[in-house]
Enzyme design. Structure first.
Site, mmCIF file in Angstrom:
data_model
loop_
_atom_site.group_PDB
_atom_site.id
_atom_site.type_symbol
_atom_site.label_atom_id
_atom_site.label_comp_id
_atom_site.label_asym_id
_atom_site.label_seq_id
_atom_site.Cartn_x
_atom_site.Cartn_y
_atom_site.Cartn_z
ATOM 1 N N SER A 326 -1.333 -4.231 5.234
ATOM 2 C CA SER A 326 -1.808 -5.650 5.149
ATOM 3 C C SER A 326 -2.614 -6.063 6.349
ATOM 4 O O SER A 326 -3.468 -6.902 6.053
ATOM 5 C CB SER A 326 -0.560 -6.604 5.534
ATOM 6 O OG SER A 326 0.462 -6.282 4.537
ATOM 7 N N ASP A 365 6.703 -8.085 -3.839
ATOM 8 C CA ASP A 365 6.409 -8.507 -2.674
ATOM 9 C C ASP A 365 7.301 -7.762 -1.707
ATOM 10 O O ASP A 365 8.219 -7.360 -1.864
ATOM 11 C CB ASP A 365 6.568 -10.021 -2.423
ATOM 12 C CG ASP A 365 5.810 -10.647 -1.433
ATOM 13 O OD1 ASP A 365 4.583 -11.223 -1.482
ATOM 14 O OD2 ASP A 365 6.345 -10.405 -0.211
ATOM 15 N N HIS A 371 7.299 -15.800 -0.991
ATOM 16 C CA HIS A 371 6.959 -16.886 -0.199
ATOM 17 C C HIS A 371 6.273 -18.322 -0.652
ATOM 18 O O HIS A 371 6.402 -19.259 -0.063
ATOM 19 C CB HIS A 371 5.516 -16.355 0.474
ATOM 20 C CG HIS A 371 5.654 -14.994 1.186
ATOM 21 N ND1 HIS A 371 6.326 -14.938 2.484
ATOM 22 C CD2 HIS A 371 5.477 -13.974 0.801
ATOM 23 C CE1 HIS A 371 6.211 -13.654 2.788
ATOM 24 N NE2 HIS A 371 5.760 -13.139 1.928
#
Length: 625
Positions: A326, A365, A371
């Site tokens: 990420s 995810d 989220h």
């Protein structure tokens, strides 16, 4: 009548005798002429040649190796020095029976088979009149034993030579590198004329990259010798030119702080000054002591280093290639903004998975429940995979790869050391050329979260972080900041170089910059719990990341508690500080650390604290959270 015949016969005999005498005289004269001609040729025509041979029997040219340049850190702390040490040398043309000499020496000196093999190899590479190193690092007792038996050891000399020493051991082994004995491979790249009398050359790191600067120029002296080859007197000297000294950009104190912060994890820490591209710390853990390599490390010790499962010889900072995870999401976000496929304000509901239209596979995810509603800022701060799956799909690999490439992904940074690897920037063209296969839409999705084929080095990530801190301005990363010619000279700074910048609008840089700050200082940020919640005296802009060690099946869950430690994700963090006036950019890789926020981010924070404290920008009492 008979008297007449007798008289004629006598005349013929006398005539034959006269002819023979004449022929003999002519032959004698011819031989004399040949002898005189040969004498003239030798004494007049070849006078210069035989004078040279005569002089060579009496005179000898001996090389004088130069003193190797020293290596310092940015504050003048010595990282590589020269220490006087005794070494055993043999001149082959004076040694006579070489095998008998080696047998005698073996009774006086502890010679390993490897040392004898290296000596024999060196004998084949050197001229007979050049001394060849047999063993270095002799102690006083060994020197004394050889001196007592000196009359039985023709061609043997004990020389006091400067020997390379690394006073900080493993702390700088992967930065400075080390020198070792010259081998056949080295001779193919070195100027043998300038290395006459030199036994060592740089093998790795800065020692290898700057070999031409550090070595200097060999001198020579003309000496008169007797029939036994002993030096009678010195006739003339051309002194050697010492090697130049190097001043690295590395801060020795910060290097140790980064090493300590990384413990107990294996991995790498790279810190860069964004304004200059100077590497402030470059740690690869574990390290190794480079000093045994100078004298010739034993096969047993070298095998132990090679077989160590922690791979201490492997320079993770420059040669380790890992998925960036990420940490590259901010670049993908910038590409989305610049390509006008999204806006910073656009919101989407990020569930626990993403599906491409028309495909059944679910791309999950990292957070099982997702989220919820996220915009770009929040997606970066919470590291929403689903948001970036969607953005990657909208961008496509053909628009994503150029932006990643503009930051240097998939290319060597070009640092002035050895062993750097380029990583991999996946693209449609790359896959076709390497695998001869077409690119699939799902591969774009995993590329958008820094996984799949993509590989980067910790050095690349630090360079990327420096570019983010500079809002697109790239500065050539380097280890050497100045070079000094002579001990009394003034160090001359190396000029800065600027690769092509990353072009993006100021408004888009503002979005990325604020999102990186929120990833650390906003309560929902992935690094808030580990470093942001302690309210440091300065603001950090950063991004956490994890890199998968193995691939999960679509229905498989990642659970550290059920895995061997060697299968845990690698933990990553990139960041710069102070966020609004960056002085340092840091990249951290903790192998099998599991969590970038929990493990890698605090390591970076400690490195930043140490450096900003040294600059006087952070009080000692504020240094640690």
């Amino acid at each position: 009548m008979e008297r007449q015949d007798s008289y004629n016969e006598e005349g013929r005999d006398q005539s034959r005798f006269s002819i023979r005498v004449l022929v003999s005289i002519l032959v004698l004269l011819l031989l004399v002429l040949l002898l005189v001609g040969r004498m003239f040729t030798l004494q007049v025509g070849a006078h210069a040649h035989f004078t040279t041979l005569s002089e060579n029997n009496r005179l000898r040219i001996e090389p004088i190796p130069p003193t190797r340049g020293l290596i310092y850190d940015r504050n003048g702390i010595l990282l590589a020095e020269n220490r006087p040490a005794y070494q055993l040398e043999v001149t082959v043309e004076q040694a006579g029976d070489l095998e008998l000499l080696l047998e005698r020496l073996s009774g006086l000196v502890d010679l390993s088979p490897a040392e004898i093999d290296r000596f024999r190899a060196s004998v084949r590479q050197r001229r007979p009149f050049q001394p060849v190193l047999l063993k270095s690092g002799l102690d006083d007792e060994t020197v004394a034993r050889i001196a007592v038996a000196r009359h039985e050891l023709p061609g043997v000399e004990i020389e006091a030579r400067p020997v390379r020493h690394y006073p900080h051991g493993a702390d700088f082994a992967h930065v400075v590198g080390y020198v070792g004995r010259i081998n056949e491979q080295d001779l193919r790249r070195l100027d043998t004329r300038n290395y006459a009398g030199t036994s060592h050359t740089g093998k790795t790191g800065v020692e290898r990259h700057y070999e031409d600067v550090l070595h200097g120029t060999t001198g020579h002296k003309q000496v008169e010798v007797n029939a036994q080859g002993r030096v009678i007197r010195e006739l003339s000297v051309v002194p050697p030119v010492p090697g130049q000294d190097l001043f690295l950009s590395i801060d020795a104190g910060l290097q140790r702080a980064a090493r300590d912060a990384l413990a107990p994890h294996d991995g790498a820490v790279v810190a860069i000054d964004p304004a200059t591209g100077e590497v402030l710390a470059l740690v690869s853990k574990p390290g190794f002591d480079p000093n045994p390599f100078v004298h010739g490390i034993s096969h047993r010790d070298f095998s132990a280093l090679q077989s160590d499962p922690h791979k201490p010889l492997f320079n993770r900072a420059l040669s380790g290639q890992y998925p960036p995870g990420s940490t590259l999401k901010p670049i993908v976000a910038l590409a989305g903004l610049e390509e006008n496929v999204t806006t910073a304000e656009r919101r989407m509901f990020a569930t626990g998975y993403y599906q491409l239209p028309g495909y059944e596979r679910r791309y999950r995810d990292w957070r099982r429940g997702g989220h919820g509603w996220v915009d770009m800022n929040r997606a970066i701060a919470v590291s929403s995979d689903v948001y970036f799956y969607d953005l990657g799909h909208k961008l496509g690999i053909d628009r994503m790869a150029p932006m990643l490439g503009a930051f240097g992904i998939g290319s060597r940074v070009g640092i002035d050391a050895t062993g750097e690897r380029p990583g991999i920037l996946p693209s449609r063209e790359w896959k076709r050329s390497v695998q001869n296969l077409q690119w699939f839409p799902g591969e774009t999705l995993i590329t958008a979260i820094g996984q799949g084929y993509m590989l980067t080095t910790p050095l690349q990530l630090a360079d990327v972080t420096s570019t983010l801190a500079n809002r697109g301005q790239r500065v050539q990363t380097r280890l050497v900041r100045a070079i000094r010619d002579g001990a009394d000279g003034e160090p001359l700074a190396k000029p800065l170089r600027y690769p092509d910048p990353v072009i993006a609008s100021d408004a888009h840089w503002d979005v990325i910059h604020q999102a990186l700050i929120d990833a650390v200082h906003a309560r929902h940020g992935t690094a808030w719990g580990s470093i942001g919640s302690t309210a440091p005296a300065y603001r950090i802009a950063g991004k956490t990341g994890t890199a998968q060690v193995f691939s999960l099946a679509p229905d498989q869950e990642y659970d550290e508690s059920e895995l061997d430690r060697r299968l845990w994700d690698h933990a990553l963090f990139i960041g710069y500080a102070p966020a609004d006036a960056p002085e340092i950019a840091v990249a951290v890789l903790a192998e099998h650390g599991g969590s970038g926020g929990r493990v890698a981010a605090p390591i970076a924070r400690r490195v930043m604290d140490a450096y900003l404290t040294s600059l006087g920008l952070l009080a000692e009492t504020e240094e640690q959270p």
